[in-house]
Write a protein that holds these residues in place. Structure first.
Motif, PDB file in Angstrom:
ATOM      1  N   ARG A   1       0.833  -1.206   0.000  1.00 15.29           N
ATOM      2  CA  ARG A   1       0.000   0.000   0.000  1.00 15.29           C
ATOM      3  C   ARG A   1       0.867   1.256   0.000  1.00 15.29           C
ATOM      4  N   ARG A   2       1.829   1.297   0.934  1.00 13.22           N
ATOM      5  CA  ARG A   2       2.613   2.513   1.138  1.00 13.22           C
ATOM      6  C   ARG A   2       3.622   2.759   0.024  1.00 13.22           C
ATOM      7  N   GLU A   3       4.305   1.709  -0.427  1.00 16.69           N
ATOM      8  CA  GLU A   3       5.427   1.862  -1.344  1.00 16.69           C
ATOM      9  C   GLU A   3       5.052   1.746  -2.823  1.00 16.69           C
ATOM     10  N   LEU A   4       3.869   1.151  -3.100  1.00 15.88           N
ATOM     11  CA  LEU A   4       3.495   0.916  -4.494  1.00 15.88           C
ATOM     12  C   LEU A   4       2.122   1.476  -4.843  1.00 15.88           C
ATOM     13  N   ALA A   5       1.078   1.048  -4.125  1.00 15.29           N
ATOM     14  CA  ALA A   5      -0.286   1.410  -4.510  1.00 15.29           C
ATOM     15  C   ALA A   5      -0.533   2.908  -4.410  1.00 15.29           C
ATOM     16  N   GLU A   6      -0.135   3.520  -3.306  1.00 11.17           N
ATOM     17  CA  GLU A   6      -0.370   4.962  -3.165  1.00 11.17           C
ATOM     18  C   GLU A   6       0.485   5.788  -4.120  1.00 11.17           C
ATOM     19  N   PRO A   7       1.785   5.504  -4.249  1.00 11.13           N
ATOM     20  CA  PRO A   7       2.548   6.243  -5.271  1.00 11.13           C
ATOM     21  C   PRO A   7       2.022   6.029  -6.689  1.00 11.13           C
ATOM     22  N   ALA A   8       1.404   4.872  -6.957  1.00 11.68           N
ATOM     23  CA  ALA A   8       0.897   4.599  -8.307  1.00 11.68           C
ATOM     24  C   ALA A   8      -0.152   5.615  -8.727  1.00 11.68           C
ATOM     25  N   GLU A   9      -0.989   6.059  -7.799  1.00  9.53           N
ATOM     26  CA  GLU A   9      -2.024   7.045  -8.145  1.00  9.53           C
ATOM     27  C   GLU A   9      -1.389   8.363  -8.564  1.00  9.53           C
ATOM     28  N   ALA A  10      -0.385   8.806  -7.807  1.00 12.05           N
ATOM     29  CA  ALA A  10       0.298  10.053  -8.169  1.00 12.05           C
ATOM     30  C   ALA A  10       1.082   9.883  -9.467  1.00 12.05           C
ATOM     31  N   TYR A  11       1.625   8.695  -9.698  1.00 13.84           N
ATOM     32  CA  TYR A  11       2.355   8.408 -10.940  1.00 13.84           C
ATOM     33  C   TYR A  11       1.437   8.582 -12.146  1.00 13.84           C
ATOM     34  N   VAL A  12       0.220   8.057 -12.068  1.00 15.06           N
ATOM     35  CA  VAL A  12      -0.736   8.189 -13.171  1.00 15.06           C
ATOM     36  C   VAL A  12      -1.052   9.659 -13.429  1.00 15.06           C
ATOM     37  N   THR A  13      -1.277  10.411 -12.376  1.00 15.98           N
ATOM     38  CA  THR A  13      -1.611  11.826 -12.530  1.00 15.98           C
ATOM     39  C   THR A  13      -0.477  12.588 -13.199  1.00 15.98           C
ATOM     40  N   GLU A  14       0.754  12.380 -12.723  1.00 18.57           N
ATOM     41  CA  GLU A  14       1.881  13.148 -13.246  1.00 18.57           C
ATOM     42  C   GLU A  14       2.300  12.701 -14.643  1.00 18.57           C
ATOM     43  N   LEU A  15       2.395  11.387 -14.850  1.00 16.80           N
ATOM     44  CA  LEU A  15       2.762  10.916 -16.192  1.00 16.80           C
ATOM     45  C   LEU A  15       1.655  11.245 -17.181  1.00 16.80           C
ATOM     46  N   GLY A  16       0.395  11.132 -16.751  1.00 16.72           N
ATOM     47  CA  GLY A  16      -0.717  11.480 -17.629  1.00 16.72           C
ATOM     48  C   GLY A  16      -0.643  12.924 -18.092  1.00 16.72           C
ATOM     49  N   ALA A  17      -0.281  13.833 -17.185  1.00 18.12           N
ATOM     50  CA  ALA A  17      -0.159  15.249 -17.558  1.00 18.12           C
ATOM     51  C   ALA A  17       0.953  15.443 -18.584  1.00 18.12           C
ATOM     52  N   ARG A  18       2.065  14.734 -18.411  1.00 19.52           N
ATOM     53  CA  ARG A  18       3.168  14.843 -19.374  1.00 19.52           C
ATOM     54  C   ARG A  18       2.762  14.289 -20.746  1.00 19.52           C
ATOM     55  N   LEU A  19       2.052  13.171 -20.729  1.00 15.44           N
ATOM     56  CA  LEU A  19       1.661  12.540 -21.995  1.00 15.44           C
ATOM     57  C   LEU A  19       0.608  13.361 -22.730  1.00 15.44           C
ATOM     58  N   ARG A  20      -0.269  14.037 -21.985  1.00 14.20           N
ATOM     59  CA  ARG A  20      -1.289  14.872 -22.653  1.00 14.20           C
ATOM     60  C   ARG A  20      -0.674  16.069 -23.352  1.00 14.20           C
ATOM     61  N   GLU A  21       0.516  16.478 -22.934  1.00 14.90           N
ATOM     62  CA  GLU A  21       1.212  17.536 -23.665  1.00 14.90           C
ATOM     63  C   GLU A  21       1.582  17.051 -25.065  1.00 14.90           C
ATOM     64  N   ARG A  22       1.758  15.734 -25.201  1.00 19.02           N
ATOM     65  CA  ARG A  22       2.132  15.141 -26.476  1.00 19.02           C
ATOM     66  C   ARG A  22       0.915  14.641 -27.246  1.00 19.02           C
ATOM     67  N   VAL A  23      -0.083  14.141 -26.514  1.00 10.94           N
ATOM     68  CA  VAL A  23      -1.290  13.572 -27.129  1.00 10.94           C
ATOM     69  C   VAL A  23      -2.510  14.211 -26.471  1.00 10.94           C
ATOM     70  N   PRO A  24      -2.987  15.343 -26.982  1.00  8.93           N
ATOM     71  CA  PRO A  24      -4.161  15.984 -26.379  1.00  8.93           C
ATOM     72  C   PRO A  24      -5.345  15.024 -26.306  1.00  8.93           C
ATOM     73  N   GLY A  25      -6.010  15.011 -25.167  1.00 11.72           N
ATOM     74  CA  GLY A  25      -7.180  14.155 -25.002  1.00 11.72           C
ATOM     75  C   GLY A  25      -6.875  12.773 -24.480  1.00 11.72           C
ATOM     76  N   LEU A  26      -5.591  12.435 -24.316  1.00 15.19           N
ATOM     77  CA  LEU A  26      -5.238  11.118 -23.783  1.00 15.19           C
ATOM     78  C   LEU A  26      -5.817  10.988 -22.371  1.00 15.19           C
ATOM     79  N   ARG A  27      -6.384   9.833 -22.066  1.00 13.70           N
ATOM     80  CA  ARG A  27      -7.047   9.622 -20.783  1.00 13.70           C
ATOM     81  C   ARG A  27      -6.077   9.013 -19.769  1.00 13.70           C
ATOM     82  N   ALA A  28      -6.048   9.595 -18.586  1.00  8.77           N
ATOM     83  CA  ALA A  28      -5.251   9.085 -17.472  1.00  8.77           C
ATOM     84  C   ALA A  28      -6.107   9.221 -16.220  1.00  8.77           C
TER      85      ALA A  28
END
Length: 336
Positions: A142-169
């Motif tokens: 929970r602490r080392e993987l599951a919780e960081p995974a949510e923030a990972y999706v948010t941050e990587l998703g924001a970076r990827l949407r700069e490249r692919v507008p409308g990409l869902r994360a």
């Protein structure tokens, strides 16, 4: 003479009242301040310690650095609160400002990296894929993987949407995140747990189990990055095959996939043994026609960034070569 914690607290909080959303209140009998009704700071009467509410990873950082202590009234640890026992004007002012922004939602949960203990847990799960092992390491997961995974999706998703507008994360199970437990009702021969983390960032209205997606897998020793789409059926499959029959579209797909595989990526196995009607064994269309869906993935050893916030940028850059394939797969297809 050392500065009083209580005196310093109210001195630093006073200018915040210029914002009409900030009000004085009480929390568990302690004086506190709220922003739009949300608690963000308080003062522990007995010790004079500053209490601030921050993202969980930030609290853990302050504890690890020795600047803070756990806030655990009556033995219950509040994981999003940290106590600062030593009055320090500059540090307290900075943390009060940080907590004020966090209460307003201006500071998203930042991805801290995946914890080394969590990656070791995945390695252990690969060796001992049992409920007993998983339950023993559930808190680490929970602490080392599951919780960081949510923030990972948010941050990587924001970076990827700069490249692919409308990409869902979407940082949720059923969105960009996948359960670690396998559903054994439909595949009883599978192991109980997946010893890896899977992520999908998709293009389309249906979700990553139907729409084309950029893909990430974190294993105990590797990061797999790529792009693909699950096997299509019905009208969507026929539309895909029509594109394979189009000379220019087929040439583009072959070019994209060949460029990726030449760079070290791997094309997924065929989904059917024989070519469908209308396709001959010669020419590039043959290798795609036996695949009702396809994935192209490249494996990388864990980079040094795996345990740091820099992992999102590292992944985004290495997903860039897969964007032309995502564009090809996202071409409008008929609905089932």
């Amino acid at each position: 003479m050392p500065e009083s914690g209580e005196k310093l607290f109210w001195e630093l909080v006073e200018p915040m009242y210029a914002d009409p959303s900030v009000r004085r209140s009480t929390m568990m009998g302690l004086p506190c301040v709220r922003r739009d009704g949300s608690f963000f700071a308080s003062l522990e009467h007995r010790s004079g310690a500053l209490l601030v509410k921050l993202p969980r990873h930030r609290v853990e950082q302050l504890l690890a650095d020795g600047h803070g202590e756990p806030f655990a009234p009556a033995g219950r640890v509040f994981r999003e609160w940290v106590a600062l026992p030593d009055p320090d004007r500059d540090r307290w002012a900075a943390l009060l400002s940080e907590a004020l922004d966090h209460a307003a939602g201006d500071v998203p949960e930042r991805f801290p990296g995946f914890g080394a203990a969590g990656l070791a847990f995945l390695a252990g799960l690969e060796r001992d894929n049992s409920k007993a092992f998983f339950d023993a390491g559930r808190e680490v997961y929970r602490r080392e993987l599951a919780e960081p995974a949510e923030a990972y999706v948010t941050e990587l998703g924001a970076r990827l949407r700069e490249r692919v507008p409308g990409l869902r994360a979407e940082p949720r199970i059923g969105g960009s995140l996948f359960r670690i437990a396998n559903d054994l009702r439909f595949a009883p021969d599978r192991p109980p747990y997946r010893p890896h983390l899977d992520f999908a960032f998709w293009q389309g209205p249906h979700g990553p189990r139907t729409d084309p997606a950029l893909l990430v897998r974190i294993t105990p020793a590797e990061v797999h990055l790529g792009c693909g789409v699950m096997p299509r059926t019905g009208a969507a499959l026929e539309s895909y095959r029509d594109r394979l029959r189009d000379e220019h579209a087929m040439a583009a797909l072959d070019r994209h996939v060949t460029a990726l595989t030449s760079g070290g990526a791997e094309l997924s196995e065929p989904t059917r043994r024989r070519l469908p009607a209308g396709f001959g064994p010669d020419g590039p269309a043959a290798r795609f026609a036996v695949r009702d869906g396809l994935h192209v993935m490249r494996r990388h050893p864990h980079p040094g960034e795996i345990t740091s916030p820099a992992l999102t940028g590292w992944c985004a850059r290495r997903l860039d070569p897969f964007l032309p394939l995502l564009g090809w797969l996202t071409w409008p297809v008929a609905e089932d």
